[in-house]
Design a protein around this motif. Structure first.
Motif, PDB file in Angstrom:
ATOM      1  N   GLN A   1     -72.506  -0.332  19.318  1.00 21.04           N
ATOM      2  CA  GLN A   1     -72.714   0.638  18.244  1.00 21.04           C
ATOM      3  C   GLN A   1     -71.705   1.777  18.353  1.00 21.04           C
ATOM      4  N   GLN A   2     -71.510   2.265  19.596  1.00 22.50           N
ATOM      5  CA  GLN A   2     -70.612   3.405  19.782  1.00 22.50           C
ATOM      6  C   GLN A   2     -69.154   3.006  19.604  1.00 22.50           C
ATOM      7  N   SER A   3     -68.786   1.794  20.044  1.00 24.45           N
ATOM      8  CA  SER A   3     -67.370   1.433  19.966  1.00 24.45           C
ATOM      9  C   SER A   3     -66.972   1.010  18.549  1.00 24.45           C
ATOM     10  N   SER A   4     -67.913   0.508  17.767  1.00 22.47           N
ATOM     11  CA  SER A   4     -67.560   0.066  16.410  1.00 22.47           C
ATOM     12  C   SER A   4     -67.985   1.061  15.338  1.00 22.47           C
ATOM     13  N   GLY A   5     -68.932   1.958  15.678  1.00 22.30           N
ATOM     14  CA  GLY A   5     -69.478   2.862  14.673  1.00 22.30           C
ATOM     15  C   GLY A   5     -70.433   2.161  13.719  1.00 22.30           C
ATOM     16  N   LEU A   6     -70.778   0.913  14.013  1.00 25.07           N
ATOM     17  CA  LEU A   6     -71.662   0.142  13.135  1.00 25.07           C
ATOM     18  C   LEU A   6     -72.993  -0.131  13.836  1.00 25.07           C
ATOM     19  N   THR A   7     -74.084  -0.089  13.085  1.00 24.33           N
ATOM     20  CA  THR A   7     -75.374  -0.469  13.658  1.00 24.33           C
ATOM     21  C   THR A   7     -75.464  -1.994  13.695  1.00 24.33           C
ATOM     22  N   VAL A   8     -76.452  -2.494  14.443  1.00 21.16           N
ATOM     23  CA  VAL A   8     -76.690  -3.939  14.466  1.00 21.16           C
ATOM     24  C   VAL A   8     -76.905  -4.436  13.029  1.00 21.16           C
ATOM     25  N   ALA A   9     -77.711  -3.675  12.269  1.00 20.38           N
ATOM     26  CA  ALA A   9     -78.008  -4.084  10.889  1.00 20.38           C
ATOM     27  C   ALA A   9     -76.732  -4.157  10.049  1.00 20.38           C
ATOM     28  N   ASP A  10     -75.811  -3.180  10.255  1.00 18.73           N
ATOM     29  CA  ASP A  10     -74.529  -3.193   9.515  1.00 18.73           C
ATOM     30  C   ASP A  10     -73.751  -4.462   9.814  1.00 18.73           C
ATOM     31  N   VAL A  11     -73.641  -4.787  11.113  1.00 21.89           N
ATOM     32  CA  VAL A  11     -72.835  -5.940  11.522  1.00 21.89           C
ATOM     33  C   VAL A  11     -73.455  -7.223  10.975  1.00 21.89           C
ATOM     34  N   VAL A  12     -74.787  -7.330  11.088  1.00 17.33           N
ATOM     35  CA  VAL A  12     -75.452  -8.549  10.629  1.00 17.33           C
ATOM     36  C   VAL A  12     -75.301  -8.693   9.113  1.00 17.33           C
ATOM     37  N   ALA A  13     -75.399  -7.560   8.399  1.00 10.69           N
ATOM     38  CA  ALA A  13     -75.260  -7.620   6.939  1.00 10.69           C
ATOM     39  C   ALA A  13     -73.847  -8.070   6.555  1.00 10.69           C
ATOM     40  N   ALA A  14     -72.840  -7.585   7.289  1.00 15.93           N
ATOM     41  CA  ALA A  14     -71.449  -7.883   6.923  1.00 15.93           C
ATOM     42  C   ALA A  14     -70.970  -9.229   7.461  1.00 15.93           C
ATOM     43  N   GLU A  15     -71.419  -9.588   8.661  1.00 19.92           N
ATOM     44  CA  GLU A  15     -70.816 -10.743   9.343  1.00 19.92           C
ATOM     45  C   GLU A  15     -71.821 -11.811   9.734  1.00 19.92           C
ATOM     46  N   GLY A  16     -73.111 -11.531   9.484  1.00 21.63           N
ATOM     47  CA  GLY A  16     -74.153 -12.484   9.881  1.00 21.63           C
ATOM     48  C   GLY A  16     -74.380 -12.443  11.384  1.00 21.63           C
ATOM     49  N   TRP A  17     -75.414 -13.170  11.842  1.00 23.03           N
ATOM     50  CA  TRP A  17     -75.693 -13.203  13.279  1.00 23.03           C
ATOM     51  C   TRP A  17     -74.547 -13.819  14.073  1.00 23.03           C
ATOM     52  N   PRO A  18     -73.820 -14.841  13.548  1.00 20.48           N
ATOM     53  CA  PRO A  18     -72.679 -15.370  14.339  1.00 20.48           C
ATOM     54  C   PRO A  18     -71.636 -14.289  14.620  1.00 20.48           C
ATOM     55  N   GLY A  19     -71.376 -13.425  13.637  1.00 18.64           N
ATOM     56  CA  GLY A  19     -70.422 -12.330  13.848  1.00 18.64           C
ATOM     57  C   GLY A  19     -70.925 -11.366  14.895  1.00 18.64           C
ATOM     58  N   PHE A  20     -72.218 -11.070  14.829  1.00 20.84           N
ATOM     59  CA  PHE A  20     -72.818 -10.191  15.838  1.00 20.84           C
ATOM     60  C   PHE A  20     -72.681 -10.799  17.228  1.00 20.84           C
ATOM     61  N   ARG A  21     -72.954 -12.099  17.345  1.00 21.13           N
ATOM     62  CA  ARG A  21     -72.887 -12.763  18.664  1.00 21.13           C
ATOM     63  C   ARG A  21     -71.473 -12.720  19.248  1.00 21.13           C
ATOM     64  N   LEU A  22     -70.465 -12.879  18.389  1.00 18.92           N
ATOM     65  CA  LEU A  22     -69.074 -12.810  18.868  1.00 18.92           C
ATOM     66  C   LEU A  22     -68.760 -11.418  19.416  1.00 18.92           C
ATOM     67  N   ARG A  23     -69.182 -10.397  18.672  1.00 12.82           N
ATOM     68  CA  ARG A  23     -68.960  -9.021  19.136  1.00 12.82           C
ATOM     69  C   ARG A  23     -69.709  -8.752  20.437  1.00 12.82           C
TER      70      ARG A  23
END
Ligand code: ADP
Ligand code: MG
Length: 173
Positions: free
Chosen positions: A38-60
């Motif tokens: 969250q701190q390094s990207s400035g994005l919340t989990v919800a933001d990342v999942v909304a934009a990239e889906g759970w696979p994107g979250f898992r990669l990050r």
């Protein structure tokens, strides 16, 4: 120079709470992969999942795990960190893996008691107790398999830390 310690387990098992206490007891640094992301990207989990889906979250999440791993470090991991084989292999190879084991109803009770601290998209859309049953059914074997040590996470944080200090044979700070 001492190996990093990875705390794994489902949401609510106490990775942040017990990991933080263990870090204080050992004089180690403490990092939470969810907070680091969250701190390094400035994005919340919800933001990342909304934009990239759970696979994107898992990669990050994999990248975050590798970025934070260093000696004398306690790493509280996200509940789904064990889903990728490469993360399980990485944690087993690089450090000591602790599974904080608790039954689904205990996890659900804790999450209901502090919902504001655990805001993230639900994985199934079902009530929290059912969701935790489903999560453990999917992941229990992965948590058990990756762990060097399994502890009963329904005990108090203090007593879990005491047990870990003995089990790991590491000197308190
Ligand atoms: P995680 O990081 O694994 O999601 P947390 O450390 O955030 O879990 O803990 C979830 C909730 O449960 C918090 O409200 C915390 O205070 C509580 N908690 C954690 N560990 C324990 C424990 N061993 N006994 C009682 N409550 C706990
Ligand atoms: Mg946490």
């Amino acid at each position: 120079m001492t190996q990093p310690i990875f705390m794994v387990g489902a949401r609510g098992c106490g990775k942040t709470t017990v990991g933080g206490e263990l870090a204080r007891a050992l004089g180690y640094a403490f990092v939470d992969t969810d907070i680091f992301m969250q701190q390094s990207s400035g994005l919340t989990v919800a933001d990342v999942v909304a934009a990239e889906g759970w696979p994107g979250f898992r990669l990050r999440e994999s990248a975050a795990l590798q970025a934070v791993t260093q000696p004398n470090q306690i790493v509280a991991t996200g509940g789904g960190m064990v889903l990728l084989a490469q993360n399980r292999q990485f944690m087993r190879d690089k450090g000591i893996v602790i599974y904080l084991h608790a039954p689904a109803h205990a996890l659900a009770r804790r999450l209901e008691a502090s919902p504001q601290a655990h805001q993230r998209p639900t994985l199934t859309g079902r009530p929290i107790a059912e969701e935790m049953e489903a999560v453990l059914a999917e992941r229990e074997a992965l948590y058990q398999g990756v762990a060097h040590h399994v502890v009963d996470a329904t005990r108090s944080p203090d007593s879990i830390v005491c047990e870990l200090l003995q089990t790991l044979r590491l000197p308190a700070a």
